[in-house]
Scaffold this active site. Structure first.
Site, PDB file in Angstrom:
ATOM      1  N   ASP A  22      39.837  39.545  32.324  1.00 20.41           N
ATOM      2  CA  ASP A  22      40.409  38.478  33.144  1.00 20.41           C
ATOM      3  C   ASP A  22      40.913  39.022  34.478  1.00 20.41           C
ATOM      4  O   ASP A  22      41.312  40.180  34.580  1.00 20.41           O
ATOM      5  CB  ASP A  22      41.556  37.813  32.364  1.00 20.41           C
ATOM      6  N   HIS A  39      33.702  38.196  40.397  1.00 18.55           N
ATOM      7  CA  HIS A  39      32.852  38.244  39.197  1.00 18.55           C
ATOM      8  C   HIS A  39      31.805  39.352  39.327  1.00 18.55           C
ATOM      9  O   HIS A  39      31.497  40.056  38.371  1.00 18.55           O
ATOM     10  CB  HIS A  39      32.160  36.894  38.968  1.00 18.55           C
ATOM     11  N   LEU A 133      25.921  52.174  20.255  1.00 17.84           N
ATOM     12  CA  LEU A 133      26.999  51.191  20.445  1.00 17.84           C
ATOM     13  C   LEU A 133      26.508  49.751  20.242  1.00 17.84           C
ATOM     14  O   LEU A 133      25.479  49.351  20.793  1.00 17.84           O
ATOM     15  CB  LEU A 133      27.542  51.324  21.881  1.00 17.84           C
ATOM     16  N   ILE A 197      45.431  34.413  24.021  1.00 15.74           N
ATOM     17  CA  ILE A 197      44.142  34.726  23.394  1.00 15.74           C
ATOM     18  C   ILE A 197      43.001  33.881  23.962  1.00 15.74           C
ATOM     19  O   ILE A 197      41.831  34.254  23.865  1.00 15.74           O
ATOM     20  CB  ILE A 197      44.260  34.553  21.857  1.00 15.74           C
ATOM     21  N   SER A 198      43.346  32.733  24.561  1.00 15.70           N
ATOM     22  CA  SER A 198      42.356  31.862  25.204  1.00 15.70           C
ATOM     23  C   SER A 198      41.136  31.580  24.330  1.00 15.70           C
ATOM     24  O   SER A 198      39.989  31.601  24.826  1.00 15.70           O
ATOM     25  CB  SER A 198      41.926  32.450  26.561  1.00 15.70           C
TER      26      SER A 198
HETATM   27  C1  IPE Z   1      39.368  33.833  29.323  1.00 15.77           C
HETATM   28  O1  IPE Z   1      39.796  33.859  30.644  1.00 15.77           O
HETATM   29  C2  IPE Z   1      37.890  33.824  29.257  1.00 15.77           C
HETATM   30  C3  IPE Z   1      37.195  34.981  29.820  1.00 15.77           C
HETATM   31  C4  IPE Z   1      37.722  36.053  30.304  1.00 15.77           C
HETATM   32  C5  IPE Z   1      35.791  34.877  29.804  1.00 15.77           C
HETATM   33  P1  IPE Z   1      40.305  32.541  31.389  1.00 15.77           P
HETATM   34  O2  IPE Z   1      40.733  32.946  32.732  1.00 15.77           O
HETATM   35  O3  IPE Z   1      39.269  31.482  31.293  1.00 15.77           O
HETATM   36  O4  IPE Z   1      41.550  32.122  30.482  1.00 15.77           O
HETATM   37  P2  IPE Z   1      42.720  31.092  30.753  1.00 15.77           P
HETATM   38  O5  IPE Z   1      42.081  29.795  31.160  1.00 15.77           O
HETATM   39  O6  IPE Z   1      43.572  31.640  31.847  1.00 15.77           O
HETATM   40  O7  IPE Z   1      43.448  31.010  29.450  1.00 15.77           O
HETATM   41  C1  IPE Z   2      37.629  36.167  34.235  1.00 11.16           C
HETATM   42  O1  IPE Z   2      38.221  36.148  35.481  1.00 11.16           O
HETATM   43  C2  IPE Z   2      36.158  35.818  34.285  1.00 11.16           C
HETATM   44  C3  IPE Z   2      35.809  34.531  33.696  1.00 11.16           C
HETATM   45  C4  IPE Z   2      36.622  33.730  33.071  1.00 11.16           C
HETATM   46  C5  IPE Z   2      34.429  34.122  33.837  1.00 11.16           C
HETATM   47  P1  IPE Z   2      38.792  34.799  36.093  1.00 11.16           P
HETATM   48  O2  IPE Z   2      37.691  34.115  36.849  1.00 11.16           O
HETATM   49  O3  IPE Z   2      39.443  33.984  35.051  1.00 11.16           O
HETATM   50  O4  IPE Z   2      39.855  35.349  37.109  1.00 11.16           O
HETATM   51  P2  IPE Z   2      41.289  34.712  37.414  1.00 11.16           P
HETATM   52  O5  IPE Z   2      42.027  34.643  36.128  1.00 11.16           O
HETATM   53  O6  IPE Z   2      41.057  33.375  38.021  1.00 11.16           O
HETATM   54  O7  IPE Z   2      41.893  35.691  38.381  1.00 11.16           O
HETATM   55 MG    MG Z   3      41.343  33.920  34.332  1.00  7.51          MG
END
Ligand code: IPE
Ligand code: IPE
Ligand code: MG
Length: 250
Positions: A22, A39, A133, A197-198
């Site tokens: 994240d 990304h 792995l 944990i999302s």
């Molecule tokens: C969780 O991250 C999903 C991934 C890293 C793929 P999010 O950024 O989507 O999570 P929330 O919405 O903050 O919980």
């Molecule tokens: C995680 O990073 C990647 C995905 C969920 C695809 P984010 O895109 O959630 O990054 P933030 O949390 O907005 O910084």
């Molecule tokens: Mg995020």
């Protein structure tokens, strides 16, 4: 009473690491760049962590790449993420294959375009005979979806008389989840500072050790990974027992 050691091995052997990657968007925002740049930078961090896991003889790495809730993002970001997923499937597979990585994608593939579904199938097939792995990429994955699809498969088997209701136990449920009976995650890492944990692999996280870091995913490197491993190694995993019991077992 549950089976003796139902959820994992005692001791701190690190076999399975799972990560919520994240903070890509915030990483880009800090640099006045579009979220997508974050990304893309995140993909470099994925390469690094895969390399570290190979070096450290870790058996399984499970990465959360796109959650079932991430479709709620702006259409443009979702479509760029889909493009990045497709490009990564094309460009990264040879290297994974050369490194003997077994690639597996977990999640509901039916929501992806036919092009992505085909690329996933091809990439997974290319790495199918590898023995190194195990790399799970969770894409359009949700822990609740996973448990629900397992319940549905089991219900169908009961309905068709393939199994009896008495046979439905924790092992059977586990066998129908996307990760199946593969060694349970020992260490969960979430970057980006959030402490949640999302909807990741919620069943398997039941007895996992958690490590949260404020580092944004694109900045994640070997050093932070080692800090997480260090923290994991210093913990006593009790699985319901007392500390004294563990000392006498050792
Ligand atoms: C969780 O991250 C999903 C991934 C890293 C793929 P999010 O950024 O989507 O999570 P929330 O919405 O903050 O919980
Ligand atoms: C995680 O990073 C990647 C995905 C969920 C695809 P984010 O895109 O959630 O990054 P933030 O949390 O907005 O910084
Ligand atoms: Mg995020």
């Amino acid at each position: 009473m549950p089976a003796d050691n139902p959820t994992g091995s005692l001791g701190n052997q690190l076999k399975h690491v799972c990560i919520i990657m994240d903070g890509n968007g915030r990483w880009a925002k800090k640099r006045f760049m579009p979220r997508f740049a974050g990304h893309k930078a995140g993909l470099n961090a994925v390469r690094k962590i895969v390399g570290s896991c190979i070096e450290q003889d870790i058996e399984v790495l499970t990465l959360f790449a796109f959650s079932s809730e991430n479709w709620r993002r702006p259409e443009k970001e979702v479509s760029l993420l889909m493009e990045l997923f497709a490009t990564a499937l094309i460009r990264e597979v040879k290297k994974l294959d050369d490194n003997n990585v077994q690639l597996r994608i977990i999640g509901d593939m039916s929501d992806f375009s036919e092009k992505i579904q085909n690329l996933v199938e091809k990439a997974v097939a290319q790495c199918a005979d590898n023995t190194g792995l195990i790399l799970h990429i969770a894409a359009n994955y949700g822990g609740r979806w996973d448990i629900t699809q397992a319940a549905r498969q089991i219900a169908q088997k009961v309905q068709q008389g393939e199994i009896g209701i008495d046979e439905v136990d924790e092992n059977l449920v586990e066998d129908h989840l996307s990760l199946r009976t593969i060694v349970e995650p020992d260490l969960f890492i979430r970057t980006g500072g959030e402490k949640r944990i999302s909807n990741f692999i919620i069943w398997q996280l039941a007895y996992c050790e958690f490590y949260f870091t404020d580092t944004l995913w694109p900045d994640f490197d070997k050093k932070i990974f080692e800090e997480a491993i260090q923290s994991f190694s210093s913990r006593q995993r009790r699985f319901g027992r007392t500390g004294d019991q563990l000392t006498s077992l050792n």
